[in-house]
Enzyme design. Sequence first.
Site: not given
Length: 364
Positions: A144, A194, A226, A250, A254
Amino acid sequence: MNKKHKKLAVLPGDGIGKEVVDEALKVMNAVADKRSLHIDLSFADVGGAALDKYHIPLPDETLQLCLESDAVLLGAVGGPNWESQPHHLKPERALLKLRQELGLFANVRPAKVYAPLIHASTLKAEVIRDIDLIVMRELTGGIYFGEPRGIRQNGKEKIGTNTLVYSSSEIERIARAAFDMAGKRRKKVTSVDKANVLDSMQLWRDVVCEVAKEYPDIELNHLYVDNCAMQLVRNPGQFDIILTGNMFGDILSDEAAMLTGSIGMLPSASLGKYTAMYEPVHGSAPDIAGKGIANPIATIASVAMMLKFSFDMPGEADAIEHAISAVLDDGYRTPDLMEQGKKRASTGEMGDLIVEALTQTLES
Ligand code: IPM
Ligand code: MG
């Protein structure tokens, strides 16, 4: 008794922001009335509301007010009116700048299922019954904010760049925040990265392992992002604290939110160096703004988080959560949660019902 004085910056923002913040303030005032707490409220513009008046998403006065306050309550920012603005003048920039300027590196997003709403989820009741997890998202670093960034011309082509960068100290402090919080809960941290592909994520894993040595009573495991996305829908009950970077957080927050049935239920806290900020996870929902049908529960639950983390009033925070449960148990639902046989409540009615239930608890 001496009254506790607290200065609260209120940033309603756009869309349904003002409606849901109004209800949250009713609840805050009810707590103040019943306890020796004096809340000094100051309102300021943020997001599209600030763009309309001052042509910038986060005016200096708003930022200054936040820095001088004991906590910030934010509604939501954004809407179709400002979508065509250039990047640096989008309402969302206000959020990013607030996070950066207030040093809010730890974003806490709890997801739990209220028993009366267990059938509101798209997942089977037996899968989601035990959900009680927190996504602890790093909020001021990673892709970000990383440099270099931007879009440049390269011959006939354009090249867009963002940089996923983390320093060991940034990883250390968010990892500590996660381990500390796990210590007060079920003592389990799942660090999500990751590391199989990205160097910055290998560093993430190495540093988290180092910090873990200081917390021998906390169980630590690691998942690739993942796999974590998959595990969240397969068996979400396995998670206590999910510790992760800015962009993965982020996305995963959700996903975690929707497991519980309605994103209209989930609060958040952003904690860090200076004033902490509290806001619902949902956005400004411009399509339903002004109709009195928005669900104020996420913002009300954000006030509970504020009482817990910023005002050292965990008992009152619990009382708010109980009041929310009690009203749902009584069958009241805002339209987003409406089912057959339940009682429909407007935004304002839901706020009043929660205040009523809360007042009873605080008096008893
Ligand atoms: C969130 C939002 C923000 C983010 C946007 C609005 C900038 O999606 O708080 O999760 O990406 O962080
Ligand atoms: Mg998001």
